[in-house]
Design an enzyme around this catalytic site. Structure first.
Site, mmCIF file in Angstrom:
data_model
loop_
_atom_site.group_PDB
_atom_site.id
_atom_site.type_symbol
_atom_site.label_atom_id
_atom_site.label_comp_id
_atom_site.label_asym_id
_atom_site.label_seq_id
_atom_site.Cartn_x
_atom_site.Cartn_y
_atom_site.Cartn_z
ATOM 1 N N TRP A 87 -29.186 71.107 101.672
ATOM 2 C CA TRP A 87 -27.882 70.853 101.074
ATOM 3 C C TRP A 87 -26.888 72.025 101.222
ATOM 4 O O TRP A 87 -26.012 72.075 100.585
ATOM 5 C CB TRP A 87 -28.128 70.835 99.428
ATOM 6 C CG TRP A 87 -29.257 69.706 99.247
ATOM 7 C CD1 TRP A 87 -29.449 68.746 99.983
ATOM 8 C CD2 TRP A 87 -29.563 69.262 97.781
ATOM 9 N NE1 TRP A 87 -30.432 67.844 99.235
ATOM 10 C CE2 TRP A 87 -30.341 68.076 97.764
ATOM 11 C CE3 TRP A 87 -29.567 69.838 96.473
ATOM 12 C CZ2 TRP A 87 -31.032 67.616 96.915
ATOM 13 C CZ3 TRP A 87 -29.919 69.205 95.473
ATOM 14 C CH2 TRP A 87 -30.907 68.301 95.574
ATOM 15 N N CYS B 82 -37.435 64.949 93.639
ATOM 16 C CA CYS B 82 -36.622 63.651 92.890
ATOM 17 C C CYS B 82 -36.059 62.597 94.122
ATOM 18 O O CYS B 82 -35.580 63.118 94.986
ATOM 19 C CB CYS B 82 -35.711 64.054 92.051
ATOM 20 S SG CYS B 82 -34.423 64.771 92.566
ATOM 21 N N LEU C 23 -11.240 59.962 92.748
ATOM 22 C CA LEU C 23 -12.027 58.714 92.535
ATOM 23 C C LEU C 23 -13.090 59.001 91.638
ATOM 24 O O LEU C 23 -13.293 58.151 90.662
ATOM 25 C CB LEU C 23 -12.830 58.147 93.902
ATOM 26 C CG LEU C 23 -13.785 56.866 93.727
ATOM 27 C CD1 LEU C 23 -12.811 55.761 93.211
ATOM 28 C CD2 LEU C 23 -14.512 56.453 95.097
ATOM 29 N N LYS C 24 -13.597 60.097 91.625
ATOM 30 C CA LYS C 24 -14.544 60.502 90.691
ATOM 31 C C LYS C 24 -13.897 60.578 89.160
ATOM 32 O O LYS C 24 -14.295 59.969 88.307
ATOM 33 C CB LYS C 24 -15.077 61.968 91.057
ATOM 34 C CG LYS C 24 -15.781 62.892 90.179
ATOM 35 C CD LYS C 24 -15.875 64.201 90.249
ATOM 36 C CE LYS C 24 -16.420 64.970 88.908
ATOM 37 N NZ LYS C 24 -17.897 64.660 88.458
ATOM 38 N N ASP D 180 -37.306 74.667 92.724
ATOM 39 C CA ASP D 180 -36.981 73.131 92.953
ATOM 40 C C ASP D 180 -37.006 72.721 94.625
ATOM 41 O O ASP D 180 -36.411 73.489 95.233
ATOM 42 C CB ASP D 180 -35.579 72.897 92.423
ATOM 43 C CG ASP D 180 -35.670 72.916 90.767
ATOM 44 O OD1 ASP D 180 -37.097 72.756 90.471
ATOM 45 O OD2 ASP D 180 -34.677 73.111 90.186
ATOM 46 N N LYS E 242 -32.713 58.547 98.566
ATOM 47 C CA LYS E 242 -31.905 58.995 99.719
ATOM 48 C C LYS E 242 -31.390 58.038 101.010
ATOM 49 O O LYS E 242 -32.596 57.396 101.300
ATOM 50 C CB LYS E 242 -32.501 60.308 100.235
ATOM 51 C CG LYS E 242 -32.687 61.457 99.301
ATOM 52 C CD LYS E 242 -31.504 61.938 98.681
ATOM 53 C CE LYS E 242 -31.731 63.010 97.738
ATOM 54 N NZ LYS E 242 -32.433 64.254 98.195
ATOM 55 N N GLY F 233 -34.343 71.822 84.099
ATOM 56 C CA GLY F 233 -33.692 73.147 83.987
ATOM 57 C C GLY F 233 -32.381 73.052 83.549
ATOM 58 O O GLY F 233 -32.229 73.933 82.817
ATOM 59 N N HIS G 217 -29.977 59.754 85.190
ATOM 60 C CA HIS G 217 -28.854 59.507 85.992
ATOM 61 C C HIS G 217 -28.009 58.388 85.300
ATOM 62 O O HIS G 217 -27.056 57.971 85.431
ATOM 63 C CB HIS G 217 -29.045 58.981 87.229
ATOM 64 C CG HIS G 217 -29.378 60.301 88.180
ATOM 65 N ND1 HIS G 217 -30.638 60.698 88.141
ATOM 66 C CD2 HIS G 217 -28.616 61.347 88.667
ATOM 67 C CE1 HIS G 217 -30.765 61.696 88.922
ATOM 68 N NE2 HIS G 217 -29.509 62.309 89.282
#
Length: 767
Positions: free
Chosen positions: A563, A645, A19-20, A601, A113, A434, A696
């Site tokens: 993560w 973020c 899909l990406k 981060d 999120k 970064g 984004h």
């Protein structure tokens, strides 16, 4: 007695991220909308077949989304923001993606999120003019697809109250519930249409039931669900990510046909809720972990469900705890894992089989699944006894940590003077977060090196060439504080996980983070230890190319934890502190190498916040301690940065301040600097860099737009503490748009400096 097996959702990206790649080809204009739709149809068909072959009684329909399930729900209801001017019923995929990604005429929708996960949803925009008059027919078409393929479908929908709650009021409303009289008829219409299509069950997701809701929201559930059941398929009301034990009375009062409980996050709620469970109502037991990749202890689960089966009989359903969106698709592709480690894991496809095996055992067919239960028993025992899990050296070091180890030598006011003297930065210093664009050339070189087709020296020179290019571009742009661009890093967590003991990693363990952005989280199986420096060589080389400050770039301990797929055999706090000690060593080595600015981060800092406010303090205390333990062992003139973020921070500002980073950069552009209001009211004490443009989106903002955002920032941040930077890292962007956006950013900062200097001169002249 027959127990039913189902899933709340399945990953939509495809085992090979089909899909990406189809989305990105469409965005580039390389393929048509019909080609993209064909890919979606193929993926849905494949995933339904997997569910049926595993032995589930329903396939999940409606869990597929072209970008995000919340955005899909808005498209279904005809409730996309009116500012885009789209015809809701004639919405094309091109229009849909404009809402998600923006274009030169339109800002993208805000993104944040999804509860306490690393998945990002698009935030609905509510106004007095918001309508829910119906939109696309995609969901109904997908149900027809499933039915045509011989499947019994269960449609999943984001519930009306969760949808309202997760949105933001933009204008004309005093409360989100002002839209309730509009949204409920819209849901009634779509439920009636699903019933007309022959649908027996609809799963309505209301995860806000796990939150601390006030009386108005709780009353709204009573109103909404009494209205929705009037002409509808049977409703399975799904909650997940936390307990709803405190909502027992409310749940008993709702006229729904079933309720789903997350019994992985909150197993204790089962016995309590069973005591007064309404007769004839389905209880869907979410007992297979939908958020982690460890193999389930099937034998223990079968025992734990005995009382529920005795009480409920056929009304007991089995499922994962939540949608399997949050785990990789299939373990079968992980051919590089050793057999022991591989035996400990289960991805989405394997979890379907775990649910089905548990169903078979409860239905009296234990012999048919005896081998699966035996393999699970062996895996649980292997993991418990493996010598890979525990490292006495790491455990002893953590025991010896003192409170002073997590404190800087001096207070911020003294440190910042030392840093200003060392770096001599201009007012409103510019920097980036970064990463710089991860080009096809970079990815090919990294892949060739991993395959052994590129020697170590050739790979080193390839990455150094990329670093030189990034430094040269930043010098040309006249950015004040530089970064090396991170070409050597496949991912901000996986890169470090590959170099730490106690971490494992996969070849194809991809998980969707947002849109077409996929991440490959490592998994933490044992005590974490850093055997050698991870980033020093790269940062040292980059610093040798410039006289300007070069930031060392690290991923913080909480984000490394959040993560990753985390071990579940010890407290998360312990694992976070082990990671912090490993990073502390890296920070010290960077300082010794002459790197004067080090960014650690923590974009996942708020993501780890428990959903129940009563549990916040305990988490925040150890999360702050972990960050400070990683960062505090440096001199006063070494400047510690952090970055956060796509989260709301205002309710945890005291803890963010307690992290005591010298500079914090945060995402603020999509919210039009709204996130800064809390920082101003709280009087945040250290330096702040609010993002002035959204990375984004492919959209390049104008200088004037950035100037406007900086002026808004100045209203809450003193000039002496204001930095200028993008929202986030630039790895997903192309070079032309990156250069154009950064040029505008530097121009905006310089214009602001000139304006302030002129104002100061005028003030001196008149006074």
């Amino acid at each position: 007695m027959t127990t039913t097996a189902h899933t709340l959702g399945f990953p939509r990206i495809g085992a090979q991220r089909e899909l990406k790649f189809a989305q990105e080809a469409f965005w580039r204009g390389d393929t048509t909308e019909s080609t993209l739709r064909e890919t979606g149809s193929e993926l849905r068909s494949r995933h339904w077949a997997l569910q049926k072959q595993a032995g589930l009684d329903f396939v999940s329909v409606g869990d597929f989304a072209w970008y995000d399930q919340v955005l899909n729900t808005l498209a279904l209801l005809g409730a996309l923001p009116g500012r885009f001017g789209f015809d809701a019923k004639a919405l094309s995929l091109a229009d849909y993606y404009v809402a998600a990604r923006g274009n030169p005429q339109h800002f993208a929708m805000e993104m944040t999120k999804w509860f306490d996960t690393n998945y990002h949803y698009l935030v609905p925009e509510w106004t007095a003019d918001t309508s829910f008059n119906g939109g696309v027919d995609w969901l109904f078409e997908e149900l027809a697809e499933a039915q045509a393929q011989g499947h019994t479908g269960k449609v999943t929908l984001v519930g009306p109250l969760t949808l309202l709650y997760l949105g933001k009021i933009k204008s004309g409303l005093t409360h989100k519930l002002d839209l309730l009289p509009k949204i409920i008829p819209a849901y009634q219409r779509l439920l009636a249409r699903l019933q007309e299509q022959g649908l027996d069950w609809v799963q309505i997701d209301e995860p806000i039931l796990t939150l601390d809701l006030d009386a108005a929201w709780l009353d709204a559930f009573v109103f909404a669900y009494h209205a929705l059941v009037q002409q509808s398929p049977k409703i399975l009301l799904a909650s997940y990510f936390e307990t709803v034990q405190d909502r027992a009375a409310l749940l008993q009062s709702l006229p729904v046909a079933g309720v789903h409980l997350d019994l992985v996050r909150a197993p204790q709620q089962l016995d309590s809720l069973l005591q007064n469970w309404p007769q004839g109502r389905v209880l869907s037991a979410g007992v297979i972990d939908g958020r982690n990749i460890w193999r389930a202890d099937l034998s223990a689960l079968a025992v734990s469900l005995h009382a529920a089966q005795e009480k409920l009989g056929e009304q007991l359903w089995l499922a994962p705890s939540c949608s399997l969106l949050h785990v990789p698709v299939d373990l079968a592709a992980e051919t590089a894992l050793d057999e022991e480690t591989r035996s400990w894991l289960a991805f989405a496809t394997q979890k379907l089989h775990e649910v089905a095996a548990l169903k078979q055992a409860l239905n009296g067919h234990a012999a048919a699944v005896a081998q699966e239960f035996s393999l699970a028993d062996q895996a649980i025992a292997s993991r418990r006894q493996s010598v890979r899990i525990h490292n006495p050296i790491v455990q002893k070091r953590l025991e010896d940590v003192t409170a002073q180890d997590a404190e800087r030598h001096s207070q911020f006011a003294e440190r910042i003077r030392a840093q200003q003297q060392r770096f001599a930065l201009p007012q409103f210093p510019t920097t980036s977060i970064g990463s710089f664009p991860q080009t096809k050339t970079i990815r090919q070189a990294r892949a060739a090196y991993k395959r052994g087709e590129l020697t170590h020296l050739d790979y080193l020179e390839a990455m150094r060439a990329e670093i030189r290019h990034v430094v040269e571009q930043q010098e040309k742009l006249d950015i004040d504080v530089l970064v090396h661009g991170e070409p050597e890093r496949n991912d901000m967590v996986e890169y470090f996980g590959e170099q730490l003991w106690g971490y494992g990693f996969t070849l194809n363990g991809w998980v969707q983070s947002y849109g077409s952005r996929c991440v490959k989280p490592p998994f933490i199986y044992g005590d974490v230890y850093r055997p050698e420096a991870m980033t020093v060589t790269w940062s040292e080389y980059a610093q040798s190319l410039t006289e300007k400050p070069m930031k060392g770039m690290l991923t913080g301990p909480v984000t490394m934890l959040q993560w990753s797929f985390v071990r579940d055999d010890q407290p998360r706090e312990t694992t976070a502190l082990q990671i912090a000690l490993a990073l502390r060593d890296e920070v010290r080595d960077l300082e010794k190498a002459g790197i004067g600015m080090i960014q650690i981060d923590e974009p996942a800092f708020r993501e780890g916040l428990p959903l129940k406010q009563q549990d916040w303090a305990a988490y925040l205390d150890w999360a702050v301690r972990a960050f400070k333990l990683s960062s505090a062992g440096v001199n006063d003139d070494t400047q510690i940065h952090t970055h956060m973020c796509y989260s709301e921070f205002n309710d945890i500002l005291p803890w963010i301040a307690a992290m005591d980073a010298d500079v914090i950069t945060i995402e603020t552009s999509r919210s039009d600097m709204e996130l800064l209001d809390g920082f101003g009211e709280f009087a945040y004490p250290n330096d702040i860099g609010p993002g002035v443009y959204d990375i984004h989106s492919p959209r390049v903002p104008k200088v004037s737009e950035m100037q406007r955002l900086l002026q808004k920032a100045r209203s809450v941040i003193p000039d002496a503490r204001l930095w200028v930077n993008p929202d986030c890292g630039l790895k997903t962007r192309d070079w032309p748009e990156t250069i154009a956006a950064l040029e505008h950013m530097v121009q905006a900062a310089k214009l602001l400096r000139a304006t302030v200097a002129a104002d100061d001169e005028e003030h001196q002249d008149c006074c």
